[in-house]
Design a protein around this motif. Structure first.
Motif, PDB file in Angstrom:
ATOM      1  N   GLU A  97       0.835  -1.202   0.000  1.00 23.53           N
ATOM      2  CA  GLU A  97       0.000   0.000   0.000  1.00 23.53           C
ATOM      3  C   GLU A  97       0.869   1.252   0.000  1.00 23.53           C
ATOM      4  O   GLU A  97       0.636   2.186  -0.776  1.00 23.53           O
ATOM      5  CB  GLU A  97      -0.919   0.004   1.230  1.00 23.53           C
ATOM      6  N   GLU A 145      -3.516   0.290  -4.590  1.00 18.09           N
ATOM      7  CA  GLU A 145      -3.999   1.667  -4.567  1.00 18.09           C
ATOM      8  C   GLU A 145      -5.304   1.814  -3.806  1.00 18.09           C
ATOM      9  O   GLU A 145      -5.710   2.923  -3.481  1.00 18.09           O
ATOM     10  CB  GLU A 145      -4.190   2.174  -5.998  1.00 18.09           C
ATOM     11  N   GLY A 146      -5.984   0.728  -3.560  1.00 16.65           N
ATOM     12  CA  GLY A 146      -7.263   0.810  -2.864  1.00 16.65           C
ATOM     13  C   GLY A 146      -7.997  -0.510  -2.972  1.00 16.65           C
ATOM     14  O   GLY A 146      -7.496  -1.478  -3.544  1.00 16.65           O
ATOM     15  N   GLY A 173       2.435   2.025  -3.252  1.00 23.74           N
ATOM     16  CA  GLY A 173       1.493   2.341  -4.320  1.00 23.74           C
ATOM     17  C   GLY A 173       1.142   1.155  -5.206  1.00 23.74           C
ATOM     18  O   GLY A 173       0.477   1.327  -6.223  1.00 23.74           O
TER      19      GLY A 173
END
Length: 136
Positions: free
Chosen positions: A42, A48-49, A45
């Protein structure tokens, strides 16, 4: 990124809510080790979600379609059209693309009548071509 991280990502793609303990059992690491790896991905990156998967048919969505648009008035107009189309509630995505077409829209509609209404709304931006999705 090693084989453990790749396996963790594979499992999270299937179920983003899978517990670190279950992932750890499958991968061969402890739950805290999985948590540390997920947090690191996380922070870097890589992750990302997390997304929600919705059954649209249960919400009354009968028609899904890809709609391409040809906009003949230049890139600024295409960019503005993209922003305005993205704001429409039926639109799931609106991407600038290469080739003869300028935009590719993914839209979800209650029925074909709703789709026709949407096509009439976006006609001001350019010529459209629609492909109804039969099966995902």
């Amino acid at each position: 990124m090693d084989v453990f991280d790749k396996k963790i990502l594979e499992m999270l793609k299937i179920n983003a809510r899978e517990s670190f303990a279950n992932i750890g059992k499958e991968v061969g690491l402890s739950a805290p080790a999985i948590g540390k790896r997920v947090r690191q991905m996380e922070e870097e990156g890589i992750i990302e979600g997390y997304a929600l998967k919705v059954n649209h048919e249960k919400l009354g969505i009968e028609t899904k379609a890809y709609i391409t648009l040809v906009i003949h008035r230049g890139p600024k107009v295409a960019s503005d059209a993209q922003k305005q189309i993205l704001a429409m509630e039926e639109v799931q995505s609106c991407d600038r693309i290469t080739g003869d077409d300028c935009l590719c829209v993914l839209g979800y509609f209650k029925n074909n009548k709703h789709l026709i209404s949407f096509l009439e709304k976006i006609a001001e931006y350019g010529a459209s071509k629609t492909s109804i999705i039969l099966e995902v």
